[in-house]
Design a protein around this motif. Structure first.
Motif, PDB file in Angstrom:
ATOM      1  N   VAL A 205       0.856  -1.183   0.000  1.00  0.00           N
ATOM      2  CA  VAL A 205       0.000   0.000   0.000  1.00  0.00           C
ATOM      3  C   VAL A 205       0.893   1.235   0.000  1.00  0.00           C
ATOM      4  O   VAL A 205       1.892   1.299   0.724  1.00  0.00           O
ATOM      5  N   TYR A 206       0.528   2.217  -0.821  1.00  0.00           N
ATOM      6  CA  TYR A 206       1.317   3.438  -0.974  1.00  0.00           C
ATOM      7  C   TYR A 206       0.470   4.640  -0.588  1.00  0.00           C
ATOM      8  O   TYR A 206      -0.693   4.743  -0.992  1.00  0.00           O
ATOM      9  N   PHE A 207       1.058   5.547   0.179  1.00  0.00           N
ATOM     10  CA  PHE A 207       0.361   6.760   0.592  1.00  0.00           C
ATOM     11  C   PHE A 207       0.891   7.926  -0.239  1.00  0.00           C
ATOM     12  O   PHE A 207       1.993   8.428   0.016  1.00  0.00           O
ATOM     13  N   LEU A 208       0.155   8.322  -1.240  1.00  0.00           N
ATOM     14  CA  LEU A 208       0.603   9.414  -2.102  1.00  0.00           C
ATOM     15  C   LEU A 208       0.784  10.680  -1.278  1.00  0.00           C
ATOM     16  O   LEU A 208      -0.104  11.089  -0.535  1.00  0.00           O
TER      17      LEU A 208
ATOM     18  N   PRO B 126      -2.287   9.021   4.371  1.00  0.00           N
ATOM     19  CA  PRO B 126      -2.960   7.725   4.513  1.00  0.00           C
ATOM     20  C   PRO B 126      -4.361   7.704   3.914  1.00  0.00           C
ATOM     21  O   PRO B 126      -4.897   6.625   3.637  1.00  0.00           O
ATOM     22  N   ASN B 127      -4.933   8.863   3.722  1.00  0.00           N
ATOM     23  CA  ASN B 127      -6.261   8.924   3.111  1.00  0.00           C
ATOM     24  C   ASN B 127      -6.197   8.830   1.594  1.00  0.00           C
ATOM     25  O   ASN B 127      -7.241   8.836   0.922  1.00  0.00           O
ATOM     26  N   ASN B 128      -4.989   8.788   1.063  1.00  0.00           N
ATOM     27  CA  ASN B 128      -4.810   8.659  -0.379  1.00  0.00           C
ATOM     28  C   ASN B 128      -3.962   7.424  -0.649  1.00  0.00           C
ATOM     29  O   ASN B 128      -2.860   7.501  -1.173  1.00  0.00           O
ATOM     30  N   ALA B 129      -4.501   6.287  -0.236  1.00  0.00           N
ATOM     31  CA  ALA B 129      -3.793   5.017  -0.351  1.00  0.00           C
ATOM     32  C   ALA B 129      -4.086   4.355  -1.700  1.00  0.00           C
ATOM     33  O   ALA B 129      -5.240   4.279  -2.122  1.00  0.00           O
ATOM     34  N   VAL B 130      -3.035   3.881  -2.373  1.00  0.00           N
ATOM     35  CA  VAL B 130      -3.173   3.254  -3.689  1.00  0.00           C
ATOM     36  C   VAL B 130      -2.297   2.012  -3.758  1.00  0.00           C
ATOM     37  O   VAL B 130      -1.467   1.763  -2.871  1.00  0.00           O
ATOM     38  N   ASP B 131      -2.449   1.228  -4.817  1.00  0.00           N
ATOM     39  CA  ASP B 131      -1.530   0.112  -5.041  1.00  0.00           C
ATOM     40  C   ASP B 131      -0.439   0.563  -6.018  1.00  0.00           C
ATOM     41  O   ASP B 131      -0.408   1.725  -6.453  1.00  0.00           O
ATOM     42  N   TRP B 132       0.438  -0.358  -6.375  1.00  0.00           N
ATOM     43  CA  TRP B 132       1.618   0.020  -7.160  1.00  0.00           C
ATOM     44  C   TRP B 132       1.275   0.538  -8.553  1.00  0.00           C
ATOM     45  O   TRP B 132       2.063   1.291  -9.140  1.00  0.00           O
TER      46      TRP B 132
ATOM     47  N   ASP C 174      14.206   2.950  12.597  1.00  0.00           N
ATOM     48  CA  ASP C 174      13.809   3.941  13.604  1.00  0.00           C
ATOM     49  C   ASP C 174      13.249   5.214  12.972  1.00  0.00           C
ATOM     50  O   ASP C 174      12.409   5.887  13.563  1.00  0.00           O
ATOM     51  N   ALA C 175      13.729   5.545  11.771  1.00  0.00           N
ATOM     52  CA  ALA C 175      13.319   6.800  11.138  1.00  0.00           C
ATOM     53  C   ALA C 175      12.055   6.657  10.295  1.00  0.00           C
ATOM     54  O   ALA C 175      11.592   7.632   9.717  1.00  0.00           O
ATOM     55  N   PHE C 176      11.498   5.460  10.234  1.00  0.00           N
ATOM     56  CA  PHE C 176      10.328   5.216   9.391  1.00  0.00           C
ATOM     57  C   PHE C 176       9.053   5.264  10.224  1.00  0.00           C
ATOM     58  O   PHE C 176       8.931   4.591  11.242  1.00  0.00           O
ATOM     59  N   ASN C 177       8.091   6.062   9.781  1.00  0.00           N
ATOM     60  CA  ASN C 177       6.803   6.168  10.452  1.00  0.00           C
ATOM     61  C   ASN C 177       5.784   5.323   9.686  1.00  0.00           C
ATOM     62  O   ASN C 177       5.367   5.704   8.587  1.00  0.00           O
ATOM     63  N   PRO C 178       5.372   4.187  10.227  1.00  0.00           N
ATOM     64  CA  PRO C 178       4.468   3.299   9.480  1.00  0.00           C
ATOM     65  C   PRO C 178       3.074   3.866   9.279  1.00  0.00           C
ATOM     66  O   PRO C 178       2.334   3.392   8.414  1.00  0.00           O
ATOM     67  N   THR C 179       2.686   4.890  10.048  1.00  0.00           N
ATOM     68  CA  THR C 179       1.334   5.424   9.909  1.00  0.00           C
ATOM     69  C   THR C 179       1.168   6.300   8.677  1.00  0.00           C
ATOM     70  O   THR C 179       0.059   6.418   8.145  1.00  0.00           O
ATOM     71  N   ASN C 180       2.254   6.920   8.219  1.00  0.00           N
ATOM     72  CA  ASN C 180       2.150   7.777   7.030  1.00  0.00           C
ATOM     73  C   ASN C 180       3.299   7.573   6.042  1.00  0.00           C
ATOM     74  O   ASN C 180       3.387   8.255   5.036  1.00  0.00           O
TER      75      ASN C 180
END
Length: 503
Positions: free
Chosen positions: A333-336, A340-346, A363-369
């Motif tokens: 899933v990709y967040f343009l 996160p409200n603009n989630a698309v596939d590849w 550590d520097a990656f935020n999985p929520t956005n």
């Protein structure tokens, strides 16, 4: 981790990361005559080996030489052209990316040579300390030459540190002779385990006797294929891999239960890593080799603020069997614009390719956005995984004798974790081998040192694999040939060619 807090003295002594290997580059007044005396000296020299190997595997640059495989590609634009040159078979000796591996691997060899040729002078150290230091040097030299000859073919074979601009390239057969001899020494000199800071969370950081055996198994397997085609080495590869499998408890090796755990920040120290490069972004001061630049930005899509150094080839991705391994290998899933409200596939991202998710979780990656808050990280780079030992055994056993129950058991352990059913029984020798090669491709897809590219070379299937290329991919500039082996090896860097006309 604390082991990687390299002293400035060591950086001066042992790093030559951005220089051509053949250039003289004096760094201090310390010499072998006044340095190799005590256990502390040997330990400092060994740590210097890690500095250089870490520099080889902490960024995309050297990995660019592997882009000729059918698993990874990249946009032909901007600073990605040097990667694309290997992907489309038009790399030349001026390619600026490949020199990262060439320089760092020879720099590692340079330090290993110094330790090997002087460790016996450390009369203030115990015999065990001398042997353990030398064992690490033999392992690192073998590993470096293994990557060099698989990538460039015939290369200078240097076991001293004399400045000589007339050296010629050694044949791969001679290079493999040294690699095998070095690893056989490492087998006897390295311990089964380490203590103190050399063991983190129950995982050995330096190579052990088990690491040497695992690497030697892979070397034998490679020798059985092109260019040497020494098929007698299949039996040696099977026997050596079986030693590791039968004694895995001695070294604490095993498959991670969940494939995804290998790539989580919490999996930094895991028992599947037979040997790896470890990094720590929290080390104070600037030390390039302490930081991993494969994570979190390098393989993130442009749509999420990433660098897009490489992404999956579409047809390889489509053939990749569904299951937890595929879900962990690729971003689903990709967040343009990190929304996160603009989630698309590849299919909806800028380059319309699936991206690899390996190395992203740090550590520097935020999985929520999917925001990357730093361009460097601490992710471990596994040079050898236990999964590779199992697949090496399966292939070598089948090719040296038959695809018996033990060969099936080895590959099925890997398949079961991937969420796949057991391999169909009763396959012919060649069909079983092809199944193992395919399994290796899926298991190590993307930027892993157990690269798909090396399997294609040794099985002489580079052209065959690249013939199944989606029409939307960047067109190949040249076509590799599996009969003449054109474009199998990278060109020698121009800097060293200018110093030495024999290259």
């Amino acid at each position: 981790m604390k082991l990687h807090k390299i002293a400035p003295l060591l950086l001066l002594l042992f790093t030559a990361c951005s220089k051509d290997f053949l250039k003289e580059d004096p760094r201090s007044n310390l010499t072998p005559d006044n340095f190799y005396k005590t256990s502390d000296d040997l330990n400092m020299a060994a740590i210097g080996l890690y500095t250089q190997l870490n520099g080889a595997f902490n960024q995309s640059a050297g990995f660019s030489t592997l882009w000729g495989g059918d698993d990874i590609t990249v946009a032909r634009a901007g600073n990605k052209i040097s990667y694309s040159d290997f992907d489309t078979y038009q790399a030349n000796s001026s390619n600026d990316r490949m020199t990262n591996w060439w320089s760092y691997l020879y720099s590692t060899i340079k330090s290993a040579n110094s330790l090997i040729n002087n460790y016996q002078n450390a009369t203030g150290a115990t015999e065990d300390a001398r042997n353990q230091a030398a064992g690490q040097a033999y392992f690192f030299r073998a590993l470096s030459y293994f990557f060099l000859t698989r990538t460039w073919g015939p290369v200078p074979l240097i076991t001293d540190n004399k400045v000589d601009y007339t050296r010629t390239k050694a044949a791969p057969s001679d290079i493999y002779t040294l690699i095998v001899a070095d690893l056989q020494k490492a087998e006897t000199m390295l311990p089964d385990g380490w203590d103190g800071t050399k063991k983190q969370s129950g995982v050995d950081i330096p190579p052990t006797r088990g690491s040497a055996k695992a690497l030697l198994a892979n070397v034998y397997l490679t020798m059985a294929g092109w260019p040497l085609k020494q098929t007698d080495k299949y039996a040696l590869a099977a026997a050596k891999a079986k030693e590791v499998i039968d004694n895995k408890a001695t070294w604490g090796y095993d498959l991670q239960t969940n494939f995804a755990d290998l790539w989580k920040k919490t999996g930094k120290f895991n028992h599947e890593t037979v040997f790896g490069c470890y990094y720590n972004v929290n080390v104070s001061g600037w030390a390039w080799e302490n930081y991993n630049m494969l994570t979190p930005n390098a393989y993130a899509p442009d749509d999420e603020g990433g660098w897009g150094d490489g992404y999956a080839e579409i047809n390889f991705y489509k053939k990749f069997p569904a299951g937890p391994r595929k879900d962990a290998t690729y971003q689903m899933v990709y967040f343009l614009n990190n929304d996160p409200n603009n989630a698309v596939d590849w299919t909806k991202v800028q380059h319309k390719h699936p991206y690899f998710f390996k190395f992203r979780d740090d550590d520097a990656f935020n999985p929520t956005n999917h925001v990357n808050n730093n361009w460097i990280g601490s992710h471990t780079v596994p040079i050898i995984r236990y999964a590779e030992v199992l697949l090496t055994y399966a292939e070598a056993q089948a090719m040296s004798a038959s695809a018996d129950a033990t060969a099936y058991a080895a590959i099925n352990l890997v398949r079961k974790r991937a969420g796949l059913s057991d391999l169909v029984a009763g396959l012919s020798q060649s069909a079983f081998r092809d199944s193992v090669i395919a399994e290796r491709g899926w298991e190590f897809a993307g930027v892993e040192p157990a690269a798909r590219w090396y399997d294609l070379i040794r099985t002489e299937t580079v052209k065959k694999a690249n013939s199944d290329r989606d029409a939307s991919e960047e067109p190949l500039k040249n076509i590799p040939d599996d009969a003449t082996h054109t474009f199998y090896w990278a060109p020698i860097p121009i800097g060293d060619q200018q110093l030495n006309s024999n290259l």
